[in-house]
Each structure stands twice: as structure tokens, then as C-alpha cells.
Write a protein that holds these residues in place. Structure first.
Motif, short mmCIF file in Angstrom:
data_model
loop_
_atom_site.label_atom_id
_atom_site.label_comp_id
_atom_site.label_asym_id
_atom_site.label_seq_id
_atom_site.Cartn_x
_atom_site.Cartn_y
_atom_site.Cartn_z
N GLN A 170 0.84 -1.20 0.00
CA GLN A 170 0.00 0.00 0.00
C GLN A 170 0.87 1.25 0.00
O GLN A 170 1.63 1.48 0.95
CB GLN A 170 -0.93 0.01 1.22
N PRO A 171 0.79 2.05 -1.06
CA PRO A 171 1.64 3.24 -1.21
C PRO A 171 1.58 4.18 -0.01
O PRO A 171 2.61 4.74 0.39
CB PRO A 171 1.09 3.91 -2.47
N ARG A 172 0.40 4.36 0.58
CA ARG A 172 0.28 5.30 1.69
C ARG A 172 1.08 4.83 2.91
O ARG A 172 1.70 5.64 3.61
CB ARG A 172 -1.18 5.51 2.06
N CYS A 173 1.09 3.54 3.17
CA CYS A 173 1.86 3.00 4.28
C CYS A 173 3.36 3.17 4.02
O CYS A 173 4.13 3.51 4.91
CB CYS A 173 1.52 1.53 4.50
N LEU A 174 3.76 2.93 2.77
CA LEU A 174 5.17 3.12 2.41
C LEU A 174 5.58 4.58 2.52
O LEU A 174 6.72 4.89 2.89
CB LEU A 174 5.41 2.60 0.99
N GLN A 175 4.65 5.49 2.22
CA GLN A 175 4.94 6.91 2.37
C GLN A 175 5.21 7.24 3.84
O GLN A 175 6.09 8.06 4.14
CB GLN A 175 3.76 7.75 1.86
N SER A 176 4.46 6.63 4.74
CA SER A 176 4.68 6.85 6.17
C SER A 176 6.09 6.44 6.57
O SER A 176 6.81 7.17 7.27
CB SER A 176 3.67 6.06 7.00
N LEU A 177 6.51 5.25 6.12
CA LEU A 177 7.83 4.75 6.46
C LEU A 177 8.93 5.61 5.83
O LEU A 177 9.95 5.89 6.48
CB LEU A 177 7.97 3.30 6.01
N ALA A 178 8.73 6.00 4.59
CA ALA A 178 9.72 6.85 3.92
C ALA A 178 9.86 8.18 4.64
O ALA A 178 10.97 8.70 4.80
CB ALA A 178 9.31 7.06 2.46
N CYS A 179 8.74 8.73 5.09
CA CYS A 179 8.77 10.00 5.81
C CYS A 179 9.50 9.84 7.14
O CYS A 179 10.36 10.65 7.50
CB CYS A 179 7.34 10.49 6.05
N CYS A 216 4.66 12.81 10.31
CA CYS A 216 4.62 11.74 9.30
C CYS A 216 3.44 10.79 9.54
O CYS A 216 2.74 10.41 8.61
CB CYS A 216 5.93 10.93 9.35
N ILE A 217 3.23 10.44 10.81
CA ILE A 217 2.15 9.52 11.14
C ILE A 217 0.79 10.13 10.81
O ILE A 217 -0.08 9.48 10.23
CB ILE A 217 2.23 9.13 12.62
N VAL A 218 0.61 11.41 11.17
CA VAL A 218 -0.66 12.07 10.91
C VAL A 218 -0.88 12.29 9.42
O VAL A 218 -1.99 12.14 8.90
CB VAL A 218 -0.73 13.41 11.67
N SER A 219 0.19 12.64 8.71
CA SER A 219 0.06 12.99 7.28
C SER A 219 -0.27 11.76 6.42
O SER A 219 -1.01 11.89 5.44
CB SER A 219 1.35 13.63 6.78
N TYR A 220 0.26 10.60 6.79
CA TYR A 220 0.07 9.41 5.95
C TYR A 220 -0.59 8.26 6.70
O TYR A 220 -0.38 7.09 6.36
CB TYR A 220 1.44 8.95 5.39
N GLN A 221 -1.34 8.58 7.71
CA GLN A 221 -1.95 7.55 8.53
C GLN A 221 -2.87 6.63 7.71
O GLN A 221 -3.62 7.08 6.87
CB GLN A 221 -2.77 8.18 9.66
N SER A 222 -2.74 5.36 7.96
CA SER A 222 -3.58 4.37 7.29
C SER A 222 -3.73 3.17 8.20
O SER A 222 -2.94 2.98 9.13
CB SER A 222 -2.97 3.92 5.95
N GLN A 223 -4.73 2.36 7.95
CA GLN A 223 -4.96 1.19 8.79
C GLN A 223 -3.81 0.20 8.69
O GLN A 223 -3.42 -0.43 9.66
CB GLN A 223 -6.27 0.51 8.40
N ALA A 224 -3.24 0.11 7.50
CA ALA A 224 -2.12 -0.82 7.31
C ALA A 224 -0.91 -0.39 8.14
O ALA A 224 -0.22 -1.23 8.72
CB ALA A 224 -1.74 -0.87 5.84
N PHE A 225 -0.67 0.93 8.24
CA PHE A 225 0.46 1.42 9.02
C PHE A 225 0.22 1.18 10.50
O PHE A 225 1.10 0.75 11.22
CB PHE A 225 0.72 2.90 8.75
#
Length: 317
Positions: free
Chosen positions: A284-293, A308-317
Motif C-alpha cells: 500500500q503506497p500510503r503505508c510506504l509513504q509513512s515509512l519513507a517520511c 509523518c504519522i498524521v500525514s500518511y496515517q492508514s490502517q495498514a500502518f
């Protein structure tokens, strides 16, 4: 996107917590690398001399502290003006219309750091340039951290100051905010493992020059300390001093205990036990964005991590 920084970011996010102090402990920040022994000294082979402080400070030193052979770390400040974190508007300054000066701020930092050190064989003290000029010429320190020294020392004590600095194994001079510049007299006296300020502040692309020169850990420590001070909060300043002591003077067990050190074994075990969670995140791109951030956040940068957590928060993360 590289896999290594993503895994490290994920691992650090698992251990993410807010700063919290415990008596005799340290601020509960996460440090991403293991402690280094690049310049820790052997106090048994180099006992510390008795500190001779100005009379204004001598009354605060107990007889026990005078006789100890603990390593002495000095915070050297200008004595005038205010540190960067004291200039940031807050409720106290709004009510009093004033901000604490360097003398008051340094005194509070000493109390906070000493409390965190607990029973460790390290003494943390603060002095202004003027007070150090008035100290006994035989005074010795294990490490001198100079902050906001934008002017040269008085001409009449320049020679004595040079002698004190030359007897100090490790010296580092920084500023408490990005807008300030350390005077060349002081910056030229920086020495960590025999490496000067210019090399430490310019480790090269990806730290390659520092790695080849054998001072990668020293350069990283300096960068971490500067980064923490430039965040302009008292808590980060305290943590910066603890990072310095842990890395350059003596290892602090409390810092070691809270420091996650990812290895191929622990990462492999995490992936093996949390396969579904890893699979969901990596697809999931959004979860990867969280990790990259998160992988771009500085040392113990709670604000960056939270953003980073707030900006790209997702259930997968």
C-alpha cells in the motif's frame, strides 16, 4: 525506495514514545545507533584534578564532589543573552514579558542533566567565559561544550583560556540556533578524536569522507547534538547533553537500555512473526509513504515522527 531505511523506520516507529523523565534515568527518546567508544576516556588512567571555581559557585559544591575522580563535563556559555530555546515564546515569557538569560538557563540545564545522570561517575557543570577566566589555571575538564560563543574571550585571559582548552581532551563549540555563528577563535579549538570543526561539519557525501577518515561516529555525534540544540526546546537541549556524554565520555546504561538496535536477526524475526502486517504495508503506497517520511526524521525528532504519522496515517500502518 530502499528497503533498509524503510525497515529501520518501521522498527523505530514500533518503539516510538514521547519524552519522559525518570529519577536517575534519561529522557525517553529513541536513538537509532549503538553507542560509540570513539573517544570515551579511561578515568582510571587519568584522574580528574580538583575544580577551582569562582567563589560564586564554590558554595554549591559539596565536599564529596570535590574529592571525586568523576569525569567533569563543562557547559561553557557567554554569560549574556539567552539560549535559543529561551527566546521561543511560551506561556511563562508571555506572563513576565521576559525570557531567562544564559546564566539562569545554564543553571537549570545542570540541574536537569545531573538529575538524569543519577549515580553515574560524571559531573556536569556550567560556567560563563568570564567565570572560567577567573578559575584556577589548573582546572581540568574531560569535555567542554561551548554554546553561543560568538565573541573571543577577553584579551587578558586568552592565554589562560588556551591552556585550559589544550588540557581538555575533547572540545566542541556550537550554537543554540541556526541564526547564530560561533566565533572562529572557538570553532578552531574544536577537537573530537583529534578531528577539527571543518572536517566534522562536512563529513562528505553520505558521510563517505568521515568513514574513510575514521571519524564517522564523531561526526554523527556532533550532527545529532547540533540538530537537537537547533530545535530550540529545553528538553531537546537536555537530551543533546546526554547524547554527548553517552557517546563521548562514558556510556550511560539508561540510554543503552532504551536504544533499539535493529539487526538482521531481529528484523527477520519481526517479519517472520508479523508477515501479514508487513505484506499489507509494503503493498500500500500510503503505508510506504509513512515509512519513507519517518526514515528522514532526525534523532528523536518527535515532532517530525508525529507529522509523518498524521500525514500518511492508514490502517495498514
Amino acid at each position: 525506495l530502499g528497503v533498509a531505511p524503510v525497515l529501520l523506520a518501521l522498527w523505530s516507529s514500533i518503539s516510538f514514545c514521547s519524552p519522559k523523565l525518570q529519577p536517575g534515568g534519561t529522557a525517553q527518546h529513541v536513538v537509532g545507533t549503538a553507542p560509540s567508544s570513539w573517544s570515551r576516556s579511561s578515568r582510571s588512567s587519568r584522574p580528574m584534578s580538583l575544580l577551582a571555581l569562582p567563589t560564586t559557585q564554590e558554595d554549591d559544591i559539596s565536599a564529596a564532589s570535590r574529592e571525586t575522580d568523576a569525569a567533569v563535563v563543562l557547559l561553557l556559555h557567554p554569560g549574556t543573552g539567552s539560549p535559543g530555546f529561551a527566546e521561543v515564546p511560551h506561556m511563562g515569557s508571555a506572563l513576565t514579558a521576559t525570557s531567562p538569560g544564559w546564566a539562569e538557563s545554564a543553571e537549570q540545564l545542570v540541574k536537569r542533566v545531573t538529575w538524569d545522570l543519577g549515580n553515574e561517575a560524571v559531573e556536569f557543570r556550567s560556567m560563563s567565559v568570564k567565570e572560567l577566566c577567573q578559575a584556577d589555571s589548573s582546572v581540568r575538564f574531560e569535555f567542554i561544550l561551548g554554546v553561543d560563543l560568538v565573541e573571543e574571550p577577553p584579551q587578558e585571559c586568552a592565554a589562560a583560556m588556551q591552556q585550559i582548552l589544550s588540557r581538555t581532551p575533547s572540545r566542541m563549540f556550537i550554537t543554540s540556533s541556526k541564526a547564530r555563528t560561533t566565533c572562529s577563535f572557538w570553532s578552531s579549538k574544536t577537537s573530537l578524536s583529534g578531528v577539527g570543526d571543518e572536517e566534522l561539519s562536512n563529513p562528505g557525501f553520505m558521510g563517505l569522507q568521515a568513514a574513510l577518515g575514521g571519524y564517522q561516529e564523531a561526526a554523527k555525534m556532533r550532527n545529532d547534538v547540533v540538530d537537537l540544540w537547533h530545535r530550540r526546546t529545553a528538553e531537546e537541549a537536555v537530551y543533546a547533553i546526554l547524547v554527548l556524554i553517552d557517546s563521548a565520555v562514558t556510556g550511560l546504561p539508561a540510554m543503552e537500555a532504551q536504544r533499539p538496535v535493529p539487526t538482521s536477526e531481529t528484523i527477520g524475526r519481526a517479519i517472520d512473526r508479523c508477515q501479514d502486517a508487513f505484506r499489507n504495508c509494503f503493498t500500500q503506497p500510503r503505508c510506504l509513504q509513512s515509512l519513507a517520511c519517518l526514515s528522514q526524521c532526525g534523532l528523536a525528532d518527535q515532532s517530525c515522527s508525529y507529522r509523518c504519522i498524521v500525514s500518511y496515517q492508514s490502517q495498514a500502518f
